[in-house]
Design a protein around this motif. Structure first.
Motif, PDB file in Angstrom:
ATOM      1  N   VAL A  17       0.836  -1.205   0.000  1.00 25.40           N
ATOM      2  CA  VAL A  17       0.000   0.000   0.000  1.00 25.40           C
ATOM      3  C   VAL A  17       0.869   1.252   0.000  1.00 25.40           C
ATOM      4  O   VAL A  17       0.562   2.243  -0.646  1.00 25.40           O
ATOM      5  N   LEU A  18       1.968   1.184   0.738  1.00 20.57           N
ATOM      6  CA  LEU A  18       2.894   2.323   0.787  1.00 20.57           C
ATOM      7  C   LEU A  18       4.295   1.805   0.501  1.00 20.57           C
ATOM      8  O   LEU A  18       4.693   0.762   1.023  1.00 20.57           O
ATOM      9  N   SER A  39      -4.941   6.119  -2.818  1.00 24.16           N
ATOM     10  CA  SER A  39      -3.503   6.261  -3.044  1.00 24.16           C
ATOM     11  C   SER A  39      -2.709   5.993  -1.775  1.00 24.16           C
ATOM     12  O   SER A  39      -1.492   5.926  -1.807  1.00 24.16           O
ATOM     13  N   GLY A  40      -3.391   5.851  -0.647  1.00 23.49           N
ATOM     14  CA  GLY A  40      -2.703   5.494   0.589  1.00 23.49           C
ATOM     15  C   GLY A  40      -2.555   6.621   1.588  1.00 23.49           C
ATOM     16  O   GLY A  40      -1.798   6.498   2.542  1.00 23.49           O
ATOM     17  N   LYS A  41      -3.318   7.712   1.397  1.00 25.31           N
ATOM     18  CA  LYS A  41      -3.184   8.863   2.308  1.00 25.31           C
ATOM     19  C   LYS A  41      -3.526   8.475   3.742  1.00 25.31           C
ATOM     20  O   LYS A  41      -2.748   8.718   4.675  1.00 25.31           O
ATOM     21  N   THR A  42      -4.715   7.866   3.923  1.00 29.75           N
ATOM     22  CA  THR A  42      -5.151   7.492   5.268  1.00 29.75           C
ATOM     23  C   THR A  42      -4.206   6.463   5.875  1.00 29.75           C
ATOM     24  O   THR A  42      -3.852   6.556   7.051  1.00 29.75           O
ATOM     25  N   THR A  43      -3.778   5.502   5.059  1.00 29.27           N
ATOM     26  CA  THR A  43      -2.853   4.485   5.553  1.00 29.27           C
ATOM     27  C   THR A  43      -1.552   5.120   6.025  1.00 29.27           C
ATOM     28  O   THR A  43      -1.003   4.734   7.052  1.00 29.27           O
ATOM     29  N   LEU A  44      -1.074   6.099   5.291  1.00 27.52           N
ATOM     30  CA  LEU A  44       0.154   6.785   5.693  1.00 27.52           C
ATOM     31  C   LEU A  44      -0.040   7.469   7.044  1.00 27.52           C
ATOM     32  O   LEU A  44       0.790   7.340   7.950  1.00 27.52           O
ATOM     33  N   ALA A 209       2.570  17.211  -0.589  1.00 27.96           N
ATOM     34  CA  ALA A 209       3.115  15.962  -1.117  1.00 27.96           C
ATOM     35  C   ALA A 209       2.022  15.273  -1.914  1.00 27.96           C
ATOM     36  O   ALA A 209       0.884  15.191  -1.456  1.00 27.96           O
ATOM     37  N   ILE A 210       2.355  14.804  -3.106  1.00 29.04           N
ATOM     38  CA  ILE A 210       1.374  14.034  -3.879  1.00 29.04           C
ATOM     39  C   ILE A 210       1.698  12.564  -3.708  1.00 29.04           C
ATOM     40  O   ILE A 210       2.831  12.124  -3.914  1.00 29.04           O
ATOM     41  N   LEU A 211       0.691  11.820  -3.279  1.00 24.97           N
ATOM     42  CA  LEU A 211       0.839  10.393  -3.111  1.00 24.97           C
ATOM     43  C   LEU A 211       0.115   9.734  -4.280  1.00 24.97           C
ATOM     44  O   LEU A 211      -1.037  10.066  -4.574  1.00 24.97           O
ATOM     45  N   TYR A 212       0.820   8.847  -4.951  1.00 29.85           N
ATOM     46  CA  TYR A 212       0.193   8.201  -6.099  1.00 29.85           C
ATOM     47  C   TYR A 212       0.566   6.733  -6.073  1.00 29.85           C
ATOM     48  O   TYR A 212       1.740   6.382  -6.090  1.00 29.85           O
ATOM     49  N   ARG A 213      -0.419   5.866  -6.000  1.00 30.73           N
ATOM     50  CA  ARG A 213      -0.211   4.421  -5.920  1.00 30.73           C
ATOM     51  C   ARG A 213       0.807   4.056  -4.847  1.00 30.73           C
ATOM     52  O   ARG A 213       1.703   3.240  -5.069  1.00 30.73           O
ATOM     53  N   GLY A 214       0.669   4.699  -3.680  1.00 30.15           N
ATOM     54  CA  GLY A 214       1.511   4.328  -2.554  1.00 30.15           C
ATOM     55  C   GLY A 214       2.914   4.878  -2.565  1.00 30.15           C
ATOM     56  O   GLY A 214       3.713   4.554  -1.694  1.00 30.15           O
ATOM     57  N   ARG A 215       3.227   5.698  -3.562  1.00 35.10           N
ATOM     58  CA  ARG A 215       4.566   6.291  -3.586  1.00 35.10           C
ATOM     59  C   ARG A 215       4.436   7.806  -3.611  1.00 35.10           C
ATOM     60  O   ARG A 215       3.420   8.337  -4.056  1.00 35.10           O
ATOM     61  N   LEU A 216       5.504   8.459  -3.167  1.00 31.30           N
ATOM     62  CA  LEU A 216       5.522   9.913  -3.241  1.00 31.30           C
ATOM     63  C   LEU A 216       5.852  10.319  -4.671  1.00 31.30           C
ATOM     64  O   LEU A 216       6.905   9.978  -5.194  1.00 31.30           O
ATOM     65  N   LEU A 217       4.934  11.020  -5.306  1.00 34.54           N
ATOM     66  CA  LEU A 217       5.171  11.468  -6.669  1.00 34.54           C
ATOM     67  C   LEU A 217       5.986  12.755  -6.654  1.00 34.54           C
ATOM     68  O   LEU A 217       6.868  12.959  -7.475  1.00 34.54           O
TER      69      LEU A 217
END
Lengths: 437, 341
Positions: A17-18, A39-44, A209-217
């Motif tokens: 997920v991240l 994209s994993g914001k809440t999980t982060l 920060a842009i999170l996209y598919r679990g990675r920092l874009l």
């Protein structure tokens, strides 16, 4: 208190997920995390708050590992406001906010004066004092959101994590919450928030920060991160990124995917300028092929026309309309099925656009929006007014309002009798053939 | 609309304490043999020594029958009610009671087994009951913890119903095995719930359990409050939700099992009493749990008095009385939509 995240990985049911999240947030800073749904914001946020334990990587608060702190130790420096709030029983608002003091209270302890003071301050900050005695379950989503923010503030945190804090709020409270967060950050609170509203992020966050598919874009200042390209990649959406000249922050506006009619209903030429054409252009762009002229590239109508893909006849800014532009404009008007004259202020610079319409000599249908208002926007000492009257006398159709215009054009095309205003507008009782017939 | 909390908490507690004293006295006075209140008081205060120095009949009735019975009623009522209040808080659901999760059924099976095996010794009964109750809770908790996913309250309650039914079947089987013996009647009456067999030994065993259990639960009332905003919310308030839940579930199992061991299955006390008290004084468990404990004690003693007097000189199992009072009242609450509390 600084947050430092180093190479954080987290997977759920074997699915990553991240991945490789490395970032830091400094004391007093607001970092907004944006990204598409899933994209994993809440999980982060949950990995940072200690609710979830990362598979690999470390989260530090200053120099301390989050996983090494007891829940109670952690609750005295960090708290989080979740996205959803379901309260089990009929607690009053004040009772809920008072729970924010639990990290400082013993098992059988009573509320101290300090507790009471912090609770009162938090309630005032979040504007919930007026309904302190109401049941939490009677509140609207937005009121609840503020109550939970107040609870978090009563907790005296040094790090605050917010998960979509503005979800249920109307615009007034969105701004209020952001203002409170901003104030607290200035006083040294470190804030990390997941936001779906890119404009709020641009306006209130120090960094995004842009999170996209679990990675920092991307991570950095709003201007550097919230670019057309980044947003296209993360959200698969076309946007316009502009700068708000009043607030001096950037804004992001979506570009609606217009529903193009399979075939154009006809060609229309719009005489506008100074913003008078924007509404007309937007209203007609999906049904007709449009052209606009003569306008200067500094005119907002120019930008709207360009955005909508209309044909343009242009002139250098602040210069009178040249013969070349006049002729070009006239040629386009002649080849059009109709000409629309918007509620444009006329001065010596653009009076030639009206003259061109007169020149058509009623070989093309001309529609004049609200001709009665011309006097107020005539800056030519009466010449424009004269020209408009002349046009109407020789058969141009006066139309009151955009809705009426649109109905006229479309019903004229289909030759149906759906123009409900026809009887109430006797001046239109003998319309000529409408566009494209 | 402001929420009405008509009575201050202090007043509620004062009223409850006065009521408890009155209930205690009434429990001593009321019964098949009427004992005048003045006599009762004087016997209680003078330790029953009559003018000629010998214990009177009244004294014997009071000291050997009425007193242990009233005290056992207070303890059992307290245990059941505070367990119910805790369960409702844990599950954030006003429909929870000590009997969901099959605690009582498991405890009954354990206790019935002890009776069947004719094990003597006053500790065997609560021990057997606790083992049975803990087994039931353990099974359900294991089911619920599967793959680290959160289990909904409804799954838990349904699982509780199923496991409860299973244990009830085992209990019925034990009764069947004992058929034809005197023990069968004992078992059946015990299952129906009653304080008939009250004696000083029971009181002495139950008292420390109830005192300890209630204290622990009250110490965790803060955690219950925090859990009302969800497990994650509680975590952010510095509570370890998993640990709190385990402690409270263990204590509830202990209290419920002990109550079942000595008084059989007495229903609805743990469901109704916390409910009513929440309506009166709000959901803050720091005040709700002690109030519930006292109210439960009072309620059970009155229910027992009714059981002793309704079909005098015979006695009804008190479980019948509590169900008769509790079930319609509960339905009324559901209908009145106050069950949302």
């Amino acid at each position: 208190m600084d947050i430092t995240i180093e190479r954080l990985h987290f997977s759920y049911n074997g699915k990553p997920v991240l991945q490789k999240i490395t970032l830091n947030v400094q004391k007093g800073e607001i970092l907004a995390i944006v990204g598409p749904n899933g994209s994993g914001k809440t999980t982060l946020l949950k990995n940072i708050s200690g609710v979830l334990t990362p598979d690999a990587g470390v989260v530090y608060l200053d120099m301390k590992r989050v996983t090494g702190l007891s829940p109670r130790e952690l609750s005295r420096c960090l708290t989080a406001v979740e996205q959803e709030h379901e309260v089990g029983f009929d607690f009053t608002v004040r009772e809920v906010i008072a729970m924010g003091r639990i990290p400082y209270q013993g098992r059988f302890a009573k509320e101290t004066t300090k507790d009471a003071q912090r609770i009162r301050e938090a309630m005032e900050l979040a504007h919930v004092t007026s309904f302190a005695n109401r049941s939490i379950r009677e509140l609207s989503g937005g009121e609840k959101q503020r109550v939970f923010l107040a609870m978090a503030l009563a907790q005296d945190p040094r790090v605050l994590l917010l998960d979509e804090p503005t979800t249920y709020l109307d615009i007034n409270y969105q701004l209020q919450i952001m203002k409170i967060v901003r104030q607290q950050a200035s006083a040294g609170l470190t804030v990390l928030m997941a936001l779906h509203d890119l404009n709020l992020a641009a306006q209130y966050a120090d960094r995004v920060a842009i999170l996209y598919r679990g990675r920092l874009l991307a991570i950095g200042s709003p201007v550097d991160v919230l670019t057309k390209a980044n947003i296209k990649q993360a959200f698969h959406a076309d946007v316009v990124v502009g700068k708000n000249s009043v607030t001096n922050s950037i804004y992001i506006s979506t570009v609606p995917q217009r529903l193009k009619a399979p075939t154009s209903l006809g060609k229309l030429h719009i005489i506008c300028g100074g913003g008078s054409g924007a509404a007309v252009l937007h209203a007609l762009a999906d049904r007709f092929s449009l052209s606009v002229g003569v306008v200067s590239p500094l005119d907002s109508d120019f930008q709207v026309a360009q955005y909508l893909g209309a044909k343009l006849v242009t002139e250098v800014p602040f210069a009178p309309i040249s013969t070349r532009a006049y002729e070009e404009n006239l040629a386009i008007m002649r080849s059009s099925d109709g000409v629309i004259i918007c509620e444009t202020p006329f001065g010596s610079g653009n009076l030639l656009n009206l003259r061109a319409a007169v020149e058509l000599e009623s070989k093309t249908n001309i529609y004049v929006l609200n001709p009665e208002g011309i006097k107020k926007r005539d800056y030519t000492g009466g010449q424009a007014t004269k020209l408009i009257r002349q046009l109407v006398r020789s058969g141009a159709v006066p139309v009151n309002g955009l809705g009426a215009l649109k109905r006229r054009l479309i019903s004229g095309y289909y030759n149906t009798d759906c123009d409900i205003n026809r009887q109430s507008e006797p001046s239109e009782s003998a319309p000529k053939a409408a566009a494209g017939r | 609309m402001k929420r009405k909390r008509t009575y201050s908490r202090r007043l509620v507690f004062a009223v409850l304490l006065v009521l408890m004293v009155l209930t205690f006295l009434a429990g001593v006075v009321v019964g098949p043999v009427h004992i005048p209140i003045s006599d009762a008081l004087s016997y209680l205060l003078r330790r029953g020594i009559s003018a000629d120095g010998s214990p009177s009949v009244f004294y014997l009735i009071i000291s050997q029958i009425r007193l242990p019975r009233v005290l056992l009623g207070l303890l059992v009522g307290c245990a059941l009610a505070i367990s119910g209040g805790t369960m409702q808080g844990l599950f954030r659901n006003p429909l929870a009671s000590p009997y969901v999760l099959g605690i009582a059924s498991g405890a009954s099976t354990g206790a019935a087994l002890v009776m069947l095996m004719n094990l003597h010794g006053v500790f065997f009964l609560p021990l057997g009951a606790f083992v049975g109750g803990a087994l039931a809770v353990g099974i359900i908790y294991r089911l619920a913890q599967e793959r680290g996913k959160k289990t909904s309250v409804y799954t838990l309650i349904l699982a509780g119903v199923a496991v409860g039914a299973l244990f009830s079947a085992v209990t019925s089987f034990i009764i069947f095995l004992s058929s034809g013996t005197e023990r069968m009647t004992d078992l059946i009456f015990w299952i129906m719930g009653g304080l008939v067999r009250a004696n000083w030994t029971y009181v002495c065993v139950l008292f420390p359990i109830v005192a300890f259990g209630s204290l622990v639960l009250m110490a965790f009332s803060r955690d219950l409050n925090a859990l009302a905003v969800g497990e994650e919310g509680a975590f952010h308030l510095g509570i370890n939700p998993e640990m709190s839940k385990r402690v409270m579930l263990s204590v509830v199992t202990l209290l419920t099992s002990s109550a079942v061991a000595f008084a059989g299955t007495i229903g609805f006390v743990g469901l109704i009493i916390p409910h009513i008290m929440r309506l009166i004084m709000g959901p803050d468990h720091r005040f709700l749990l002690p109030a519930t404990a006292i109210a439960g004690a009072i309620f059970l003693v009155w229910a027992d008095m009714a059981a002793r007097t309704v079909v005098r000189p015979a006695e009804l199992p008190v479980g019948i009385i509590t169900a008769f009072l509790g079930a319609p009242f509960f339905l009324y609450l559901l209908k009145a939509k106050k069950a949302r509390m």
